[in-house]
Design an enzyme around this catalytic site. Structure first.
Site, PDB file in Angstrom:
ATOM      1  N   THR A 173       0.896  -1.267   0.036  1.00  0.00           N
ATOM      2  CA  THR A 173      -0.002   0.005   0.007  1.00  0.00           C
ATOM      3  C   THR A 173       0.795   1.294   0.001  1.00  0.00           C
ATOM      4  O   THR A 173       0.480   2.289  -0.740  1.00  0.00           O
ATOM      5  CB  THR A 173      -0.986  -0.051   1.267  1.00  0.00           C
ATOM      6  OG1 THR A 173      -1.133  -1.299   1.317  1.00  0.00           O
ATOM      7  CG2 THR A 173      -2.098   0.974   1.043  1.00  0.00           C
ATOM      8  N   HIS A 217       4.918  -9.133   0.240  1.00  0.00           N
ATOM      9  CA  HIS A 217       5.665  -7.933  -0.434  1.00  0.00           C
ATOM     10  C   HIS A 217       7.146  -8.219  -0.435  1.00  0.00           C
ATOM     11  O   HIS A 217       7.892  -9.045   0.153  1.00  0.00           O
ATOM     12  CB  HIS A 217       5.330  -6.604   0.486  1.00  0.00           C
ATOM     13  CG  HIS A 217       3.870  -6.344   0.588  1.00  0.00           C
ATOM     14  ND1 HIS A 217       3.059  -6.220  -0.487  1.00  0.00           N
ATOM     15  CD2 HIS A 217       3.440  -6.056   1.429  1.00  0.00           C
ATOM     16  CE1 HIS A 217       1.848  -6.050   0.031  1.00  0.00           C
ATOM     17  NE2 HIS A 217       2.058  -5.809   1.102  1.00  0.00           N
TER      18      HIS A 217
END
Ligand SMILES: *[C@@H]1O[C@H](CO)[C@@H](O)[C@H](O)[C@H]1NC(C)=O
Ligand SMILES: *[C@@H]1O[C@H](CO)[C@@H](O)[C@H](O)[C@H]1NC(C)=O
Ligand SMILES: *[C@@H]1O[C@H](CO)[C@@H](O)[C@H](O)[C@H]1NC(C)=O
Ligand SMILES: *[C@@H]1O[C@H](CO)[C@@H](O)[C@H](O)[C@H]1NC(C)=O
Ligand SMILES: *[C@@H]1O[C@H](CO)[C@@H](O)[C@H](O)[C@H]1NC(C)=O
Ligand SMILES: *[C@@H]1O[C@H](CO)[C@@H](O)[C@H](O)[C@H]1NC(C)=O
Ligand SMILES: *[C@@H]1O[C@H](CO)[C@@H](O)[C@H](O)[C@H]1NC(C)=O
Ligand SMILES: *[C@@H]1O[C@H](CO)[C@@H](O)[C@H](O)[C@H]1NC(C)=O
Length: 364
Positions: free
Chosen positions: A291, A338
């Site tokens: 994000t 991630h």
């Protein structure tokens, strides 16, 4: 005969004069670039530093994969690089703004609005081929349009990651002086290291499921938590995975009547998909963008100046001190999701190009 002698004399004079000028210029150049021993000590170290900075600039402009370097080994170089004079480059900023605008169009598509989403429109999830039909009831709760449609660019933006590098950074005042401040995952802001102002803060749907399961019956804890951010928009990736949707829509339903001044908005999965394609096309190898990285891209498109704080995915600082994972706790991140070091080298590259400014040292 007489005239020839005189012109010969003139020629000779011109020659000697020319030679003298060349000699003077050469000496000047020599003194400027080579005559180190003729220089004052500080001047010499300045010049040496500048040369070193140019080398480091070259080095960090080129890295596109964390695999090709051992980040822990380049910390010394990075520390030196961060002390070099940093200037942003207008051309680079406009270049990135245009590229992102044309690929992904965060300016008009960052989150779902009444303007970019129709009643009964089927929107595709970010990570699957499933679709969600936006019924009239949900559509009615979407924001009319983006606040920046009226404002134009957002000015100087601070994007505040949650990295442990912010602890004891004293960066709060600098962060609060920005025109637009972005934070993540409802991170605490009662801290002089990170500032207190917020314009946009993300919420991870898993935070909602874990901590506010009973929000419909008892909204107070959630209301108290989000009130900390004043009127900042609360942004949720409601259409990343199918299991994110119900809890996100419930949050909107619960908060809108209680806090109408604080918009709850949903990332456009279409925007995130195109952004993912864009970066994968540039060789970024990652399952899903973080994000933080997504909103850095939004900022590159919408802000005049982008300043990043708390983006540092390693557990030692530039001064080789051990860091906790977040500035507010030491919970490790979920593995395999991630590739933060991969994203970090891209951010470092953008910094080297002058497209944004990474802050990795305490603020003065
Ligand atoms: C950086 O990349 C360019 C072109 O890809 C190459 O010519 C240059 O040698 C590289 N510089 C360094 C320091 O690796
Ligand atoms: C980078 O670090 C290495 C090892 O610490 C050092 O030898 C080298 O001089 C540094 N490079 C620059 C350009 O400072
Ligand atoms: C800014 O970036 C452009 C495009 O890469 C480059 O041509 C120019 O030399 C840069 N300007 C400065 C001052 O570094
Ligand atoms: C971005 O999206 C808006 C709304 O869909 C559209 O009007 C605009 O032309 C798009 N801009 C670009 C650069 O694609
Ligand atoms: C949306 O779909 C519902 C039923 O599926 C229908 O009753 C309604 O008229 C539609 N609204 C619009 C604006 O198309
Ligand atoms: C931050 O400062 C406090 C008090 O000065 C100190 O105890 C703590 O170790 C520091 N933490 C970090 C991560 O530097
Ligand atoms: C800061 O906020 C966090 C969570 O919001 C809380 O756990 C912590 O106790 C607060 N610290 C202070 C000093 O108020
Ligand atoms: C938040 O919104 C309310 C209502 O619109 C307004 O009165 C208040 O001044 C706003 N607060 C800030 C900090 O902008």
């Amino acid at each position: 005969m007489c005239t020839t002698a005189r012109s010969l004399q003139m020629d000779l004079f011109k020659w000697i004069f020319g030679l003298l000028i060349v000699l003077v210029i050469y000496t000047c150049l020599y003194l400027t670039y080579c005559g180190k021993h003729e220089m004052m000590g500080s001047e010499m170290t300045d010049r040496f530093k500048l040369l070193n900075c140019m080398k480091l600039h070259q080095k960090f402009s080129n890295i596109t994969s964390a695999n090709s370097i051992d980040m822990m080994n380049v910390i010394g170089n990075l520390s030196a690089f961060m002390s070099c004079l940093h200037v942003t480059n207008r051309t680079q900023k406009e270049l990135h703004r245009l590229r992102l605008r044309f690929c992904c169009n965060g300016t008009d598509l960052l989150y779902l609005t009444k303007k970019n989403t129709a009643v009964n429109q089927s929107i595709a999830y970010e990570t699957s081929n499933r679709v969600y039909k936006v019924g009239a009831a949900l559509h009615k709760m979407l924001p009319e349009d983006f606040p920046w449609s009226r404002r134009g660019h957002l000015g100087r933006c601070a994007v505040v990651g949650n990295g442990g590098i912010l602890k004891n950074s004293s960066c709060g005042r600098e962060i609060d002086s920005a025109d637009f401040i972005i934070r993540f995952n409802l991170a605490p802001i009662n801290d002089s290291d990170v500032g207190v102002k917020t314009d946009l803060v993300t919420i991870n749907p898993s935070q909602l499921s874990a901590d506010y399961r009973n929000m419909a019956e008892n909204p107070d804890p959630l209301v108290r938590r989000v009130s900390v951010y004043g009127n900042a928009s609360l942004m949720i990736p409601a259409f990343a995975y199918t299991h994110c949707t119900a809890v996100s829509v419930k949050t909107l339903q619960v908060l809108q009547p209680i806090r109408p001044q604080q918009p709850v908005v949903f990332f456009s999965p279409y925007y995130l998909k195109t952004l993912d394609c864009f970066w994968k096309g540039l060789g970024l190898k990652e399952k899903r963008l973080s994000t933080g990285f997504m909103l850095v891209n939004m900022a590159l498109e919408l802000c005049d100046d982008v300043h990043l704080y708390g983006f540092w995915p390693f557990d030692i600082s530039l001064k080789q001190q051990t860091l906790q994972h977040h500035y507010y706790d030491n919970k490790p991140p979920k593995p395999f999701m991630h590739a933060m070091p991969e994203e970090f080298v891209r951010l470092l590259q953008l910094h080297s190009q002058g497209a944004l400014t990474l802050h990795l040292q305490p603020c003065l």
